[in-house]
Design a protein around this motif. Structure first.
Motif, PDB file in Angstrom:
ATOM      1  N   TYR A   8       0.801  -1.144   0.087  1.00  0.00           N
ATOM      2  CA  TYR A   8       0.031  -0.172   0.068  1.00  0.00           C
ATOM      3  C   TYR A   8       0.931   1.208  -0.220  1.00  0.00           C
ATOM      4  CZ  TYR A   8      -3.604   3.250   1.271  1.00  0.00           C
ATOM      5  OH  TYR A   8      -4.495   4.495   1.417  1.00  0.00           O
ATOM      6  N   ASN A   9       1.877   1.264   0.846  1.00  0.00           N
ATOM      7  CA  ASN A   9       2.807   2.397   0.996  1.00  0.00           C
ATOM      8  C   ASN A   9       3.767   2.515  -0.163  1.00  0.00           C
ATOM      9  OD1 ASN A   9       1.997   4.034   3.273  1.00  0.00           O
ATOM     10  ND2 ASN A   9       2.315   1.887   4.402  1.00  0.00           N
ATOM     11  N   MET A  10       3.990   1.569  -0.978  1.00  0.00           N
ATOM     12  CA  MET A  10       4.688   1.588  -2.152  1.00  0.00           C
ATOM     13  C   MET A  10       4.054   2.175  -3.518  1.00  0.00           C
ATOM     14  SD  MET A  10       7.860   1.112  -1.324  1.00  0.00           S
ATOM     15  CE  MET A  10       8.974   0.513  -0.078  1.00  0.00           C
ATOM     16  N   ASP A  11       2.761   2.077  -3.402  1.00  0.00           N
ATOM     17  CA  ASP A  11       1.749   2.587  -4.505  1.00  0.00           C
ATOM     18  C   ASP A  11       1.734   3.954  -4.880  1.00  0.00           C
ATOM     19  OD1 ASP A  11       0.117   2.670  -6.486  1.00  0.00           O
ATOM     20  OD2 ASP A  11      -1.651   1.797  -5.445  1.00  0.00           O
ATOM     21  N   HIS A  18      -1.614  10.569   0.502  1.00  0.00           N
ATOM     22  CA  HIS A  18      -1.132  10.704   1.784  1.00  0.00           C
ATOM     23  C   HIS A  18       0.207  11.589   1.814  1.00  0.00           C
ATOM     24  CE1 HIS A  18      -4.106   7.874   3.126  1.00  0.00           C
ATOM     25  NE2 HIS A  18      -3.566   6.610   2.092  1.00  0.00           N
ATOM     26  N   GLY A  19       0.798  11.519   0.862  1.00  0.00           N
ATOM     27  CA  GLY A  19       2.104  12.508   1.057  1.00  0.00           C
ATOM     28  C   GLY A  19       3.643  11.420   1.255  1.00  0.00           C
ATOM     29  N   ILE A  20       4.553  12.021   0.762  1.00  0.00           N
ATOM     30  CA  ILE A  20       6.085  11.102   0.834  1.00  0.00           C
ATOM     31  C   ILE A  20       6.638  12.193   1.936  1.00  0.00           C
ATOM     32  CG2 ILE A  20       7.964  10.879  -0.336  1.00  0.00           C
ATOM     33  CD1 ILE A  20       6.420  10.662  -2.860  1.00  0.00           C
ATOM     34  N   HIS A  21       7.400  11.448   2.839  1.00  0.00           N
ATOM     35  CA  HIS A  21       8.220  12.017   3.906  1.00  0.00           C
ATOM     36  C   HIS A  21       9.653  11.415   3.680  1.00  0.00           C
ATOM     37  CE1 HIS A  21       3.983  11.073   5.786  1.00  0.00           C
ATOM     38  NE2 HIS A  21       4.266  12.607   6.079  1.00  0.00           N
ATOM     39  N   PRO A  22      10.580  12.490   4.102  1.00  0.00           N
ATOM     40  CA  PRO A  22      12.152  12.003   4.215  1.00  0.00           C
ATOM     41  C   PRO A  22      12.087  10.593   5.103  1.00  0.00           C
ATOM     42  CG  PRO A  22      11.746  14.371   5.072  1.00  0.00           C
ATOM     43  CD  PRO A  22      10.367  13.767   4.869  1.00  0.00           C
ATOM     44  N   ARG A  23      13.429  10.091   4.615  1.00  0.00           N
ATOM     45  CA  ARG A  23      13.723   8.579   5.116  1.00  0.00           C
ATOM     46  C   ARG A  23      13.883   8.999   6.868  1.00  0.00           C
ATOM     47  NH1 ARG A  23      11.157   6.023   1.411  1.00  0.00           N
ATOM     48  NH2 ARG A  23      12.215   5.780  -0.526  1.00  0.00           N
ATOM     49  N   TRP A  24      14.171  10.115   7.067  1.00  0.00           N
ATOM     50  CA  TRP A  24      14.614   9.996   8.461  1.00  0.00           C
ATOM     51  C   TRP A  24      13.377  10.447   9.566  1.00  0.00           C
ATOM     52  CZ3 TRP A  24      13.330  15.262   9.641  1.00  0.00           C
ATOM     53  CH2 TRP A  24      13.336  16.043   8.262  1.00  0.00           C
ATOM     54  N   LEU A  81      13.720  -0.706   8.952  1.00  0.00           N
ATOM     55  CA  LEU A  81      12.907  -1.163   7.941  1.00  0.00           C
ATOM     56  C   LEU A  81      11.559  -0.365   7.465  1.00  0.00           C
ATOM     57  CD1 LEU A  81      12.684  -5.231   8.619  1.00  0.00           C
ATOM     58  CD2 LEU A  81      13.830  -3.828   6.601  1.00  0.00           C
ATOM     59  N   LEU A  82      11.003   0.206   8.603  1.00  0.00           N
ATOM     60  CA  LEU A  82       9.793   1.155   8.473  1.00  0.00           C
ATOM     61  C   LEU A  82      10.256   2.478   8.009  1.00  0.00           C
ATOM     62  CD1 LEU A  82       7.899   0.569  11.610  1.00  0.00           C
ATOM     63  CD2 LEU A  82       7.088  -0.094   9.293  1.00  0.00           C
ATOM     64  N   SER A  83      11.706   2.831   8.269  1.00  0.00           N
ATOM     65  CA  SER A  83      12.087   4.026   7.513  1.00  0.00           C
ATOM     66  C   SER A  83      12.330   4.058   5.975  1.00  0.00           C
ATOM     67  CB  SER A  83      13.366   4.390   8.166  1.00  0.00           C
ATOM     68  OG  SER A  83      12.932   4.535   9.654  1.00  0.00           O
ATOM     69  N   LEU A  84      12.223   2.668   5.327  1.00  0.00           N
ATOM     70  CA  LEU A  84      12.597   2.652   3.976  1.00  0.00           C
ATOM     71  C   LEU A  84      11.188   3.125   3.115  1.00  0.00           C
ATOM     72  CD1 LEU A  84      14.329  -1.044   3.963  1.00  0.00           C
ATOM     73  CD2 LEU A  84      15.297   1.420   3.580  1.00  0.00           C
ATOM     74  N   ALA A  85       9.872   2.926   3.981  1.00  0.00           N
ATOM     75  CA  ALA A  85       8.695   3.281   3.164  1.00  0.00           C
ATOM     76  C   ALA A  85       8.850   4.745   2.939  1.00  0.00           C
ATOM     77  CB  ALA A  85       7.484   2.928   4.011  1.00  0.00           C
ATOM     78  N   PRO A  86       8.203   5.332   1.786  1.00  0.00           N
ATOM     79  CA  PRO A  86       8.209   6.757   1.594  1.00  0.00           C
ATOM     80  C   PRO A  86       7.096   7.442   2.460  1.00  0.00           C
ATOM     81  CG  PRO A  86       7.331   5.616  -0.321  1.00  0.00           C
ATOM     82  CD  PRO A  86       7.848   4.607   0.726  1.00  0.00           C
TER      83      PRO A  86
END
Length: 195
Positions: A8-11, A18-24, A81-86
């Motif tokens: 869902y979060n890679m689509d 929902h928006g894209i966030h920085p990996r940090w 791992l969760l930080s990999l999601a955009p």
């Protein structure tokens, strides 16, 4: 399940919603929001476990180290791992609270000299977040829905379409609009969160 969440979060279509966030974002913003003082304890525990691994203890202390290593690994690897999601939201880190609390529990023990101040910091942190997120951040959502519901049910004319837009809130609970079923056939109602 985790796979559905990942897909869902890679689509790209969902990310557009929902928006894209920085990996940090998880480590710098979300982890301190969710864990408060536990975030610092987790950093200390990571350091302590790595230092203890260099000594490789024997017997019962080796078993305790294995448990601590599993808890530290599950929190830090999960965070990585969760930080990999955009798309990153603080609520995604909630499952990490259980191992974090298990790791932090010795720090809250009465035997520790700084346990009392730590309890005070923990309580103050949670009260502040309760007031901010429960009152300031989302406090207008329910009253606004009650006002809209009142306006919808007490109108003399029947609108054909109603579009309600919220910005930077969680999705408002539509059931609070409580409009009669007969209304649903005469007009369309859309509630949208654009932030």
């Amino acid at each position: 399940p985790p796979l559905n969440s990942l897909l869902y979060n890679m689509d790209p279509a969902n990310l557009a919603l929902h928006g894209i966030h920085p990996r940090w974002t998880h480590i710098v913003v979300n982890k301190p929001i969710i864990m408060g003082p536990l975030a610092l304890i987790l950093v200390a525990e990571l350091y302590n476990v790595v230092r203890a691994l260099a000594k490789v203890p024997v017997g019962a202390s080796r078993q305790q180290l294995a448990v601590r290593l599993m808890l530290v690994g599950s929190t830090w690897c999960g965070l990585g791992l969760l930080s990999l999601a955009p798309h990153q939201e603080a609520r995604f880190l909630l499952p990490m609270l259980v191992p974090a609390l298990l790791l932090a529990s010795p720090y809250f023990s009465e035997k520790r000299p700084f346990a009392r101040p730590l309890w005070g910091i923990w309580l103050a942190f949670n009260v502040c977040l309760l007031l901010f997120f429960g009152v300031v951040h989302q406090g207008g959502v329910v009253p606004s829905l009650a006002s809209i519901q009142h306006d919808l049910t007490h109108r003399s004319d029947s609108p054909q379409s109603v579009h309600i837009i919220y910005h930077h809130t969680y999705m408002p609970p539509r059931h609070l609009l409580g409009y009669p079923a007969a209304f649903s056939q005469s007009f369309s109602l859309q509630v949208e969160d654009v932030g």
